[in-house]
Design a protein around this motif. Structure first.
Motif, PDB file in Angstrom:
ATOM      1  N   TYR A 288       0.862  -1.179   0.000  1.00 25.98           N
ATOM      2  CA  TYR A 288       0.000   0.000   0.000  1.00 25.98           C
ATOM      3  C   TYR A 288       0.895   1.225   0.000  1.00 25.98           C
ATOM      4  O   TYR A 288       2.099   1.155   0.306  1.00 25.98           O
ATOM      5  CB  TYR A 288      -0.965  -0.008   1.188  1.00 25.98           C
ATOM      6  N   ALA A 289       0.327   2.377  -0.380  1.00 29.90           N
ATOM      7  CA  ALA A 289       1.128   3.592  -0.567  1.00 29.90           C
ATOM      8  C   ALA A 289       0.549   4.755   0.219  1.00 29.90           C
ATOM      9  O   ALA A 289      -0.677   4.857   0.395  1.00 29.90           O
ATOM     10  CB  ALA A 289       1.210   3.945  -2.049  1.00 29.90           C
ATOM     11  N   LYS A 290       1.429   5.622   0.664  1.00 34.38           N
ATOM     12  CA  LYS A 290       1.054   6.877   1.303  1.00 34.38           C
ATOM     13  C   LYS A 290       1.463   8.015   0.364  1.00 34.38           C
ATOM     14  O   LYS A 290       2.650   8.193   0.075  1.00 34.38           O
ATOM     15  CB  LYS A 290       1.755   7.025   2.659  1.00 34.38           C
ATOM     16  N   HIS A 291       0.492   8.757  -0.139  1.00 30.01           N
ATOM     17  CA  HIS A 291       0.743   9.816  -1.116  1.00 30.01           C
ATOM     18  C   HIS A 291       0.885  11.174  -0.426  1.00 30.01           C
ATOM     19  O   HIS A 291       0.207  11.451   0.574  1.00 30.01           O
ATOM     20  CB  HIS A 291      -0.403   9.859  -2.136  1.00 30.01           C
ATOM     21  N   TYR A 292       1.728  12.006  -1.010  1.00 31.04           N
ATOM     22  CA  TYR A 292       1.917  13.359  -0.491  1.00 31.04           C
ATOM     23  C   TYR A 292       2.503  14.223  -1.603  1.00 31.04           C
ATOM     24  O   TYR A 292       2.911  13.712  -2.674  1.00 31.04           O
ATOM     25  CB  TYR A 292       2.833  13.353   0.744  1.00 31.04           C
ATOM     26  N   ILE A 293       2.528  15.528  -1.390  1.00 33.77           N
ATOM     27  CA  ILE A 293       3.089  16.473  -2.366  1.00 33.77           C
ATOM     28  C   ILE A 293       4.226  17.215  -1.694  1.00 33.77           C
ATOM     29  O   ILE A 293       4.076  17.767  -0.596  1.00 33.77           O
ATOM     30  CB  ILE A 293       2.019  17.453  -2.862  1.00 33.77           C
ATOM     31  N   GLU A 294       5.369  17.239  -2.375  1.00 36.34           N
ATOM     32  CA  GLU A 294       6.565  17.905  -1.852  1.00 36.34           C
ATOM     33  C   GLU A 294       7.134  18.817  -2.926  1.00 36.34           C
ATOM     34  O   GLU A 294       7.485  18.359  -4.024  1.00 36.34           O
ATOM     35  CB  GLU A 294       7.607  16.855  -1.434  1.00 36.34           C
ATOM     36  N   ASN A 295       7.206  20.126  -2.621  1.00 34.95           N
ATOM     37  CA  ASN A 295       7.700  21.124  -3.582  1.00 34.95           C
ATOM     38  C   ASN A 295       6.926  21.065  -4.901  1.00 34.95           C
ATOM     39  O   ASN A 295       7.507  21.185  -5.992  1.00 34.95           O
ATOM     40  CB  ASN A 295       9.199  20.937  -3.847  1.00 34.95           C
ATOM     41  N   GLY A 296       5.621  20.856  -4.785  1.00 38.59           N
ATOM     42  CA  GLY A 296       4.778  20.823  -5.973  1.00 38.59           C
ATOM     43  C   GLY A 296       4.862  19.547  -6.771  1.00 38.59           C
ATOM     44  O   GLY A 296       4.223  19.436  -7.828  1.00 38.59           O
ATOM     45  N   VAL A 297       5.620  18.552  -6.294  1.00 40.10           N
ATOM     46  CA  VAL A 297       5.764  17.273  -6.999  1.00 40.10           C
ATOM     47  C   VAL A 297       5.004  16.200  -6.238  1.00 40.10           C
ATOM     48  O   VAL A 297       5.175  16.057  -5.016  1.00 40.10           O
ATOM     49  CB  VAL A 297       7.244  16.869  -7.140  1.00 40.10           C
ATOM     50  N   SER A 298       4.177  15.463  -6.970  1.00 39.36           N
ATOM     51  CA  SER A 298       3.421  14.369  -6.345  1.00 39.36           C
ATOM     52  C   SER A 298       4.362  13.204  -6.072  1.00 39.36           C
ATOM     53  O   SER A 298       5.043  12.710  -6.974  1.00 39.36           O
ATOM     54  CB  SER A 298       2.289  13.929  -7.277  1.00 39.36           C
ATOM     55  N   LYS A 299       4.383  12.772  -4.825  1.00 44.47           N
ATOM     56  CA  LYS A 299       5.252  11.668  -4.429  1.00 44.47           C
ATOM     57  C   LYS A 299       4.445  10.655  -3.600  1.00 44.47           C
ATOM     58  O   LYS A 299       3.331  10.935  -3.179  1.00 44.47           O
ATOM     59  CB  LYS A 299       6.449  12.164  -3.610  1.00 44.47           C
ATOM     60  N   ARG A 300       5.055   9.536  -3.397  1.00 44.28           N
ATOM     61  CA  ARG A 300       4.426   8.528  -2.537  1.00 44.28           C
ATOM     62  C   ARG A 300       5.503   7.695  -1.859  1.00 44.28           C
ATOM     63  O   ARG A 300       6.623   7.563  -2.365  1.00 44.28           O
ATOM     64  CB  ARG A 300       3.500   7.608  -3.330  1.00 44.28           C
ATOM     65  N   THR A 301       5.141   7.140  -0.732  1.00 43.93           N
ATOM     66  CA  THR A 301       5.997   6.166  -0.059  1.00 43.93           C
ATOM     67  C   THR A 301       5.324   4.807  -0.193  1.00 43.93           C
ATOM     68  O   THR A 301       4.219   4.606   0.307  1.00 43.93           O
ATOM     69  CB  THR A 301       6.188   6.512   1.428  1.00 43.93           C
ATOM     70  N   LEU A 302       5.989   3.914  -0.917  1.00 37.96           N
ATOM     71  CA  LEU A 302       5.447   2.573  -1.153  1.00 37.96           C
ATOM     72  C   LEU A 302       5.925   1.636  -0.048  1.00 37.96           C
ATOM     73  O   LEU A 302       7.120   1.568   0.245  1.00 37.96           O
ATOM     74  CB  LEU A 302       5.895   2.055  -2.515  1.00 37.96           C
ATOM     75  N   LEU A 303       4.985   0.923   0.543  1.00 40.72           N
ATOM     76  CA  LEU A 303       5.324  -0.009   1.616  1.00 40.72           C
ATOM     77  C   LEU A 303       4.900  -1.422   1.219  1.00 40.72           C
ATOM     78  O   LEU A 303       3.754  -1.635   0.790  1.00 40.72           O
ATOM     79  CB  LEU A 303       4.631   0.386   2.925  1.00 40.72           C
ATOM     80  N   LYS A 304       5.804  -2.335   1.321  1.00 38.75           N
ATOM     81  CA  LYS A 304       5.496  -3.760   1.178  1.00 38.75           C
ATOM     82  C   LYS A 304       5.528  -4.347   2.580  1.00 38.75           C
ATOM     83  O   LYS A 304       6.563  -4.366   3.242  1.00 38.75           O
ATOM     84  CB  LYS A 304       6.511  -4.464   0.283  1.00 38.75           C
ATOM     85  N   VAL A 305       4.376  -4.810   3.037  1.00 37.11           N
ATOM     86  CA  VAL A 305       4.256  -5.240   4.426  1.00 37.11           C
ATOM     87  C   VAL A 305       4.074  -6.747   4.497  1.00 37.11           C
ATOM     88  O   VAL A 305       3.456  -7.372   3.633  1.00 37.11           O
ATOM     89  CB  VAL A 305       3.074  -4.520   5.119  1.00 37.11           C
ATOM     90  N   PHE A 306       4.638  -7.334   5.534  1.00 36.71           N
ATOM     91  CA  PHE A 306       4.544  -8.767   5.804  1.00 36.71           C
ATOM     92  C   PHE A 306       3.807  -8.946   7.128  1.00 36.71           C
ATOM     93  O   PHE A 306       4.102  -8.252   8.104  1.00 36.71           O
ATOM     94  CB  PHE A 306       5.935  -9.399   5.905  1.00 36.71           C
ATOM     95  N   GLY A 307       2.866  -9.835   7.160  1.00 37.40           N
ATOM     96  CA  GLY A 307       2.104  -9.997   8.384  1.00 37.40           C
ATOM     97  C   GLY A 307       1.333 -11.298   8.419  1.00 37.40           C
ATOM     98  O   GLY A 307       1.558 -12.208   7.618  1.00 37.40           O
ATOM     99  N   ILE A 308       0.406 -11.366   9.363  1.00 44.00           N
ATOM    100  CA  ILE A 308      -0.434 -12.548   9.543  1.00 44.00           C
ATOM    101  C   ILE A 308      -1.852 -12.205   9.099  1.00 44.00           C
ATOM    102  O   ILE A 308      -2.414 -11.191   9.526  1.00 44.00           O
ATOM    103  CB  ILE A 308      -0.455 -13.019  11.002  1.00 44.00           C
ATOM    104  N   ARG A 309      -2.403 -13.029   8.257  1.00 44.27           N
ATOM    105  CA  ARG A 309      -3.795 -12.876   7.835  1.00 44.27           C
ATOM    106  C   ARG A 309      -4.640 -13.863   8.639  1.00 44.27           C
ATOM    107  O   ARG A 309      -4.382 -15.076   8.634  1.00 44.27           O
ATOM    108  CB  ARG A 309      -3.932 -13.160   6.341  1.00 44.27           C
ATOM    109  N   PHE A 310      -5.648 -13.339   9.333  1.00 42.36           N
ATOM    110  CA  PHE A 310      -6.548 -14.170  10.115  1.00 42.36           C
ATOM    111  C   PHE A 310      -7.877 -14.306   9.367  1.00 42.36           C
ATOM    112  O   PHE A 310      -8.530 -13.307   9.066  1.00 42.36           O
ATOM    113  CB  PHE A 310      -6.796 -13.574  11.501  1.00 42.36           C
ATOM    114  N   ASP A 311      -8.255 -15.534   9.072  1.00 37.59           N
ATOM    115  CA  ASP A 311      -9.554 -15.824   8.481  1.00 37.59           C
ATOM    116  C   ASP A 311     -10.405 -16.498   9.550  1.00 37.59           C
ATOM    117  O   ASP A 311     -10.098 -17.614   9.988  1.00 37.59           O
ATOM    118  CB  ASP A 311      -9.413 -16.737   7.263  1.00 37.59           C
TER     119      ASP A 311
END
Length: 391
Positions: A288-311
């Motif tokens: 998932y990604a966190k989007h933001y704007i810095e100095n008028g440029v659209s940027k994002r921080t992309l995160l690849k996360v590892f975890g436990i899925r509970f069904d």
């Protein structure tokens, strides 16, 4: 004509016919008959009534599940201190209960939209994508690198580094609260896993244990992973999936308070054993990604996360006495008793040395071509009573 019709109606309404019986005194046939009957009786009582509960009707439940995770984590990566709570590491949000993912580790990378390269000019088709590529090709070839220019986020993702040890190894002490309600519409019964004795005071102190607290709806993550057969250290690094089964198997012929849930835990996929080292696509992760704007440029921080899925899976079956299935089971059982007669008849008529004698005693043959017999029957009506013969 009127007399014939009257006689026919009289015979139809006021006469009863019964099969002819032949009583055979033969030990072998008698033993075979009784053994078959005992086997059928054991099947009806043992399997149909005791094991399959053939005297009861059944119903499955309409169910809902609500979950809530609690726990706070702390990380210090390159001097950057971060406190993690449920808003940061639980996906989706708290309102969803049937499926939930808990982040245990992640990789991140800041990106901004730019152009990247992929293939040769001959293969560069503007607007097309490659399955293993990173974006849409512009149709322009970069001769210096002999690759196609693509429009994508840059720099491209690099997920080769996975934190070891995992960032949120403290998640082993997090707790998961499960609230589940079921409704058996056929019987008009509604139950919740907060059964008698599970009140607010008890919940504030209890923690699930298969032996000491089997009805406590609060589960420690480390215990869930252990009971599912997984290793928390391994599953925290690359992720995995665990199924939590809430089993409502209820006999409503007894008091409703005995209708209680049972919990079981099953490792669905993840690092369950050393064989996972040679498997492909291990564990569980998502981006998932966190989007933001810095100095008028659209940027994002992309995160690849590892975890436990509970069904969380609700398994339900309620039973209650019903006269209709009871009579159906008894009727089918009585019908199966006829198997003994069929088998014994086959033995008598085709296997025993005196089979011809038994055939003559069992069946009565008539000669329809004997005119004298037809005349005699027509002149004087004879009433034959069923006979029971002993051989």
């Amino acid at each position: 004509m009127k007399s014939q019709i009257t006689n026919a109606l009289s015979d139809f309404f006021f006469e009863y016919e019964t099969p002819r019986q032949v009583l055979v005194r033969n030990r072998r046939v008698g033993v075979v008959c009784r053994l078959i009957q005992l086997g059928v009786l054991a099947y009806i009582i043992g399997w149909v009534f005791i094991y399959e509960k053939g005297y009861q009707s059944t119903d499955t439940a309409v169910s809902s599940v609500f979950t809530k995770m609690k726990g706070v984590g702390y990380t210090n990566v390159s001097g950057r201190e971060t406190v993690w709570d449920v808003a940061d590491y639980v996906f989706p949000s708290q309102v969803s209960g049937a499926c939930k993912s808990v982040i245990l580790s992640m990789t991140s990378q800041e990106q901004n939209p730019s152009k990247h390269t992929c293939s040769s000019n001959a293969d560069c088709k503007g607007g097309s994508f490659k399955r293993t590529g990173h974006g849409q090709m512009t149709g322009v070839c970069v001769n210096a690198t002999k690759t196609c220019e693509v429009l994508t986020w840059c720099p491209v993702e690099d997920d080769t580094y996975i934190p070891d040890p995992p960032l949120l190894i403290s998640a082993e002490n997090y707790t998961l609260f499960i609230k589940n309600s079921v409704n058996f519409p056929l019987f008009g019964v509604k139950r919740s896993n907060l059964v008698e004795g599970i009140d607010g005071l008890y919940i504030s102190k209890c923690l699930y244990d298969p032996a000491d607290a089997p009805l406590c709806p609060i589960f420690k993550l480390g215990d869930i992973v252990k009971l599912s057969g997984f290793s928390f250290e391994k599953i925290a690094k690359e992720g995995g999936a665990i199924g939590i089964v809430v089993d409502w198997t209820c006999n409503l012929d007894v008091h409703i308070k005995h209708c209680k849930p049972e919990y079981s835990f099953h490792g669905l996929y993840g690092n369950a054993n050393e064989m996972d080292e040679v498997r492909t696509s291990m564990g569980y992760n998502f981006r998932y990604a966190k989007h933001y704007i810095e100095n008028g440029v659209s940027k994002r921080t992309l995160l690849k996360v590892f975890g436990i899925r509970f069904d969380i899976i609700v398994k339900s079956l309620a039973r209650k006495f019903d006269i209709i299935p009871t009579l159906t089971a008894i009727g089918s059982g009585v019908g199966i008793f006829g198997v003994a007669t069929v088998v014994c008849d086959l033995v008598l008529l085709y296997l025993l040395p005196k089979r011809e004698f038994y055939k003559n005693m069992k069946f009565k043959y008539t000669d329809t071509e004997a005119g004298s017999m037809e005349t005699e029957v027509s002149e004087s009506k004879r009433t034959l009573k069923p006979a029971k013969r002993i051989l």
